[in-house]
Motif scaffolding. Structure first.
Motif, PDB file in Angstrom:
ATOM      1  N   ARG A 142       0.851  -1.196   0.000  1.00 37.52           N
ATOM      2  CA  ARG A 142       0.000   0.000   0.000  1.00 37.52           C
ATOM      3  C   ARG A 142       0.885   1.243   0.000  1.00 37.52           C
ATOM      4  O   ARG A 142       2.059   1.183   0.395  1.00 37.52           O
ATOM      5  N   ILE A 143       0.300   2.364  -0.457  1.00 33.28           N
ATOM      6  CA  ILE A 143       1.052   3.625  -0.397  1.00 33.28           C
ATOM      7  C   ILE A 143       0.872   4.226   1.002  1.00 33.28           C
ATOM      8  O   ILE A 143       0.024   3.752   1.768  1.00 33.28           O
ATOM      9  N   LEU A 144       1.627   5.260   1.322  1.00 32.46           N
ATOM     10  CA  LEU A 144       1.565   5.939   2.629  1.00 32.46           C
ATOM     11  C   LEU A 144       1.540   4.925   3.778  1.00 32.46           C
ATOM     12  O   LEU A 144       0.602   4.894   4.582  1.00 32.46           O
ATOM     13  N   THR A 145       2.583   4.091   3.849  1.00 37.75           N
ATOM     14  CA  THR A 145       2.581   2.979   4.805  1.00 37.75           C
ATOM     15  C   THR A 145       2.598   3.429   6.270  1.00 37.75           C
ATOM     16  O   THR A 145       2.258   2.652   7.151  1.00 37.75           O
ATOM     17  N   THR A 146       2.986   4.682   6.533  1.00 34.63           N
ATOM     18  CA  THR A 146       3.008   5.113   7.937  1.00 34.63           C
ATOM     19  C   THR A 146       1.627   5.604   8.388  1.00 34.63           C
ATOM     20  O   THR A 146       1.440   5.951   9.543  1.00 34.63           O
ATOM     21  N   TYR A 147       0.687   5.642   7.466  1.00 33.32           N
ATOM     22  CA  TYR A 147      -0.672   6.098   7.797  1.00 33.32           C
ATOM     23  C   TYR A 147      -1.571   4.886   8.009  1.00 33.32           C
ATOM     24  O   TYR A 147      -1.226   3.758   7.639  1.00 33.32           O
ATOM     25  N   ASP A 148      -2.753   5.138   8.581  1.00 33.70           N
ATOM     26  CA  ASP A 148      -3.731   4.083   8.754  1.00 33.70           C
ATOM     27  C   ASP A 148      -4.126   3.510   7.376  1.00 33.70           C
ATOM     28  O   ASP A 148      -4.160   4.220   6.377  1.00 33.70           O
ATOM     29  N   ASN A 149      -4.456   2.207   7.392  1.00 32.81           N
ATOM     30  CA  ASN A 149      -4.830   1.509   6.164  1.00 32.81           C
ATOM     31  C   ASN A 149      -5.923   2.235   5.359  1.00 32.81           C
ATOM     32  O   ASN A 149      -5.854   2.341   4.136  1.00 32.81           O
ATOM     33  N   SER A 150      -6.929   2.748   6.096  1.00 29.01           N
ATOM     34  CA  SER A 150      -8.064   3.380   5.407  1.00 29.01           C
ATOM     35  C   SER A 150      -7.622   4.644   4.660  1.00 29.01           C
ATOM     36  O   SER A 150      -8.139   4.968   3.588  1.00 29.01           O
ATOM     37  N   LEU A 151      -6.616   5.353   5.225  1.00 27.23           N
ATOM     38  CA  LEU A 151      -6.137   6.565   4.555  1.00 27.23           C
ATOM     39  C   LEU A 151      -5.288   6.215   3.325  1.00 27.23           C
ATOM     40  O   LEU A 151      -5.324   6.919   2.312  1.00 27.23           O
TER      41      LEU A 151
END
Ligand SMILES: Cc1cc2nc3c(=O)[nH]c(=O)nc-3n(C[C@H](O)[C@H](O)[C@H](O)COP(=O)(O)OP(=O)(O)OC[C@H]3O[C@@H](n4cnc5c(N)ncnc54)[C@H](O)[C@@H]3O)c2cc1C
Length: 415
Positions: free
Chosen positions: A204-213
């Motif tokens: 997933r992209i933005l791996t440091t963010y919550d999955n939903s984001l």
């Protein structure tokens, strides 16, 4: 009595905030930076995407500190640090210190493939951003006069490597400029047919963010016409394009947003470093066996209470700068220092006009509200009224008519 000497290396978020917070009027304070400006890196991608001018996001360090008469600013590259003799070594000079704050940030890393930098520039400095801007704009010009469809295709294919905040923001901005701003500017080519590919090695992209984001950001990018490739590793980059697994993508525009490496200067400290070259610091940001040498910001590997390394983001550098300045102001002995505590104000990334993701602790948001918050926070943190005003007016202008104002090619040789 001999004046206490405090040296700060780096005028970025960490170094500048440390300098501004040092209250010792009797001390001799020197801030050294290899550039003459403080750079607001979070908006660098907007310079790369021709939305802002370099001067809107950079401020002369000398100007910021002009009222601090006991702070001397030197524009020089620090070559090494001599811990034993408490000296910072410049090309033609040496500067002694009693206290040293090292805030030299990081550079992009090509994971041992440094030759890729020739074909896939990264984004850390103003000159990086201008290089990307010129490469991008020049590609459209070349496509307009290209002889074959294959050639046009190659010029109008953009590959961004790395699906962190920088890669996501850059992909969104390139999608906007090509598919909206420049849609009607050319006669032969149709810029709205530009292919934009974002490659990420994780699932997933933005791996440091919550999955939903991550999902919301991916969806927004897809709506803007960005092709997001997940679980895909880049194995080669050359003048013709990018090898991703079994697939070779012909592209003249490849941009790197995939990894970081700390400054080579840190090696001269001769102390423990992590795999990214950051110094592993104690809980007061000082280094082992040297209570008066502090490493802060992107150059430091600071483990918080849970043993997790703090991320390389501006608020960490800012808070650490203020924290070490306080220790120096009060001459606090190592054993009496309270550990540095990071106050997490949240993270956010923008995906394009009126779209962003935002995470503050357990609170999550995406879309217009997140974007408005992003706008507000970035304006607040910019240094100087002029820059705030200029950026705000550029954004209002862009929001109303979708025109990016700085579409200039000034140095053709870069391409
Ligand atoms: C494209 C991009 C987007 C980003 N987006 C965000 C975001 O949205 N939100 C966020 O919080 N963070 C973001 N960051 C990260 C944030 O900018 C960094 O975490 C922050 O700048 C770190 O501050 P610092 O003081 O450690 O280093 P920097 O701000 O990088 O400052 C280091 C300074 O040291 C100087 N220097 C380096 N080596 C030497 C030397 N040998 N001699 C003299 N001077 C030297 C450099 O010129 C520079 O001025 C982004 C970074 C980039 C590159």
């Amino acid at each position: 009595m001999k004046k206490e000497k405090i040296v700060i290396i780096g005028g970025g978020f960490g170094g500048l905030n440390a300098a501004k917070s040092l209250k010792k009027t009797g001390a001799e304070i020197t801030l050294i930076d290899k550039t003459n400006h403080h750079l607001f890196q979070p908006l660098l991608y907007q310079v790369a995407a021709a939305a802002l001018s370099p001067g809107d996001i950079a401020t002369p360090i000398r100007g910021v500190l002009r009222k601090r008469k006991n702070i001397k600013v030197i524009m020089e590259k620090v070559i090494s640090i001599d811990r034993k003799n408490k000296k910072v070594i410049l090309k033609d000079d040496e500067i002694e210190f009693d206290y040293l704050i090292v805030a030299v940030g990081s550079r992009h890393s090509y994971f041992g493939n440094d030759q890729w930098e020739n074909f896939a520039p990264g984004l850390k400095t103003i000159s990086d951003a201008l290089k990307i801007r010129e490469k991008m704009l020049y590609a459209f010009e070349k496509a307009e006069v290209a002889k074959t469809d294959a050639e046009i295709d190659k010029y109008l294919t953009f590959v961004i490597v790395g699906g962190g905040p920088t890669g996501v923001e850059l992909a969104g901005a390139i999608a906007e400029i090509s598919k909206k701003t420049m849609r009607k500017d050319f006669r032969r080519i149709d810029p709205s047919k530009t292919k934009i590919i974002l490659v990420e090695g994780e699932n997933r992209i933005l791996t440091t963010y919550d999955n939903s984001l991550s999902k919301a950001a991916e969806e927004s990018l897809k709506q803007m016409g960005v092709n997001v490739l997940l679980n895909r590793k880049v194995t080669e980059i050359n003048s013709e394009g990018v090898q991703i697994g079994d697939e070779f993508i012909n592209a003249t525009n490849v941009f790197w947003a995939a990894g970081n490496q700390a400054s080579p200067l840190l090696k001269s400290l001769n102390t423990e470093q992590d795999r990214a070259g950051r110094i592993i610091v104690d809980n007061d940001c000082s280094i082992k066996d040297d209570a008066n040498i502090f490493i802060i910001g992107d150059a430091a590997n600071f483990k918080n209470g849970g043993g997790k390394t703090l991320p390389g983001i501006a608020p960490v550098a800012i808070q650490q700068g203020k924290y070490v300045a306080d220790i120096i102001n009060k001459n606090i002995n190592k054993e009496d220092r309270k550990p540095f505590k990071y106050f997490d104000k949240g993270t956010m990334a923008t995906i394009g006009r009126a779209k962003a993701v935002l995470q503050i602790g357990k609170f999550k948001a995406s879309g217009f509200f997140a974007w408005l918050t992003w706008v507000f926070v970035h304006i607040m943190y910019l240094i100087g009224f002029r820059n705030r005003y200029m950026v705000m007016s550029e954004w209002v202008w862009h929001y109303i008519n979708m025109k990016n104002g700085i579409r200039l090619i000034t140095n053709k040789q870069n391409n």
